[in-house]
Scaffold this motif. Sequence first.
Motif, short mmCIF file in Angstrom:
data_model
loop_
_atom_site.label_atom_id
_atom_site.label_comp_id
_atom_site.label_asym_id
_atom_site.label_seq_id
_atom_site.Cartn_x
_atom_site.Cartn_y
_atom_site.Cartn_z
N ASP A 293 0.86 -1.24 -0.19
CA ASP A 293 0.03 -0.19 0.05
C ASP A 293 0.83 1.40 0.15
O ASP A 293 0.57 2.42 -0.89
N GLN A 294 2.06 1.15 0.91
CA GLN A 294 2.93 2.35 0.71
C GLN A 294 3.48 2.65 -0.68
O GLN A 294 3.47 3.67 -1.07
N ILE A 295 3.79 1.39 -1.12
CA ILE A 295 4.69 1.71 -2.31
C ILE A 295 3.61 2.26 -3.54
O ILE A 295 3.83 3.02 -4.30
N LEU A 296 2.24 1.69 -3.56
CA LEU A 296 1.41 1.82 -4.48
C LEU A 296 0.97 3.37 -4.27
O LEU A 296 0.79 4.33 -5.14
N ALA A 297 0.75 4.05 -3.15
CA ALA A 297 0.60 5.24 -2.83
C ALA A 297 1.64 6.39 -3.34
O ALA A 297 1.47 7.34 -3.90
N SER A 298 2.93 5.84 -3.18
CA SER A 298 4.12 6.57 -3.71
C SER A 298 4.00 6.63 -5.24
O SER A 298 4.07 7.62 -5.64
N ILE A 299 3.69 5.60 -5.97
CA ILE A 299 3.49 5.66 -7.20
C ILE A 299 2.51 6.49 -7.66
O ILE A 299 2.42 7.21 -8.78
N ALA A 300 1.37 6.35 -6.99
CA ALA A 300 0.27 7.61 -7.31
C ALA A 300 0.66 8.78 -7.14
O ALA A 300 0.23 9.65 -8.05
N ARG A 301 1.35 9.12 -6.16
CA ARG A 301 1.89 10.56 -5.96
C ARG A 301 2.71 11.04 -7.13
O ARG A 301 2.71 12.14 -7.76
N PHE A 302 3.73 10.01 -7.63
CA PHE A 302 4.39 10.30 -8.80
C PHE A 302 3.54 10.41 -9.98
O PHE A 302 3.98 11.49 -10.68
N ALA A 303 2.65 9.54 -10.20
CA ALA A 303 1.80 9.67 -11.47
C ALA A 303 0.97 11.02 -11.41
O ALA A 303 0.86 11.55 -12.45
#
Length: 319
Positions: A293-303
């Motif tokens: 979840d933390q990794i996907l949230a970080s990817i979402a912020r980058f996107a």
Amino acid sequence: MAAKLRTTGFTVGLWRNRFIAAGVAGLGDVPRPGAPREIGDEKVEQVVRLTLEKTPQGATHWSSRMLAARTGLSQSTISRIWRAFGLKPHRAESFQLSKDPLLIDKVRDIVGLYLDPPHHALVLCVDEKSQIQALSRTQPVLPMRAGQLERRTHDYKRHGVTSLFAALDIATGSVLGKCYRRHRSVEFLDFLKKIDGTVPADLDIHLVLDNYGTHKTVLVRQWLRNRPRYHLHFTPTHASWLNQAERWFALLTQRQIKRGSHRSVQELEAAIREFIGAHNKQPRPFHWTKSADQILASIARFATAALDAHAAQTYTRNQ
């Protein structure tokens, strides 16, 4: 409370006593001793805004000297403001957002292996470091002395390349590796056979792999089909950082390859084997901390940031 906030018990007690004595008003900062500030908030804001929103004429980013000349402040003042706000205009990092349609599923699958590995099974991060060059300097390397760094020439001679196939055991940190002169599915299959002969027959094997073509050929698939104990977990495209073997390759590059001088491919391969042997004497696993979840949230912020930047650039071009 100190453990939760990552501070000391003294600090917690100090602020608690101030609150008991004076209430909320006691939590504010009192005037500090020393000379009053000469640079107001407006000037600090100007420096931060210029750093983040503008670029100097004829350059891609600010230097402290250029911004000092622009604002009328000293270079040391600019540097202090940058440090206070965590600004580093002279540095940049690269990124690549994955377009894999199964990104979420693959991230959860691989991170789940790291955080909760299966019982009675071995999880191996398998990867290849291809085209490792055997390089020697054109003149002898001058060793480090007291007060003097090691020195080497900037030019070098090439003596050929090799490729390293490696499997990192996430539980122990030990590495199984083998060098090959070519990088094909034939070599990958030979390395799989080396793994198969090393791992006890009663253990399942989970392999974390990238999407390189040599991992998916008919030859490899047929071999794996006859060995049901193997389970493959592919990283998303442009997300090789999920493979812990990449981190181990960084250690190999930093400690052996980057500053090594090898006059032949044989010397280079011997140095790599020596590094693996030394590493396996005292292996240490990498400690994976981030959840899926933390990794996907970080990817979402980058996107989101990438989309906002693209929209801003498109708007500017159309004006």
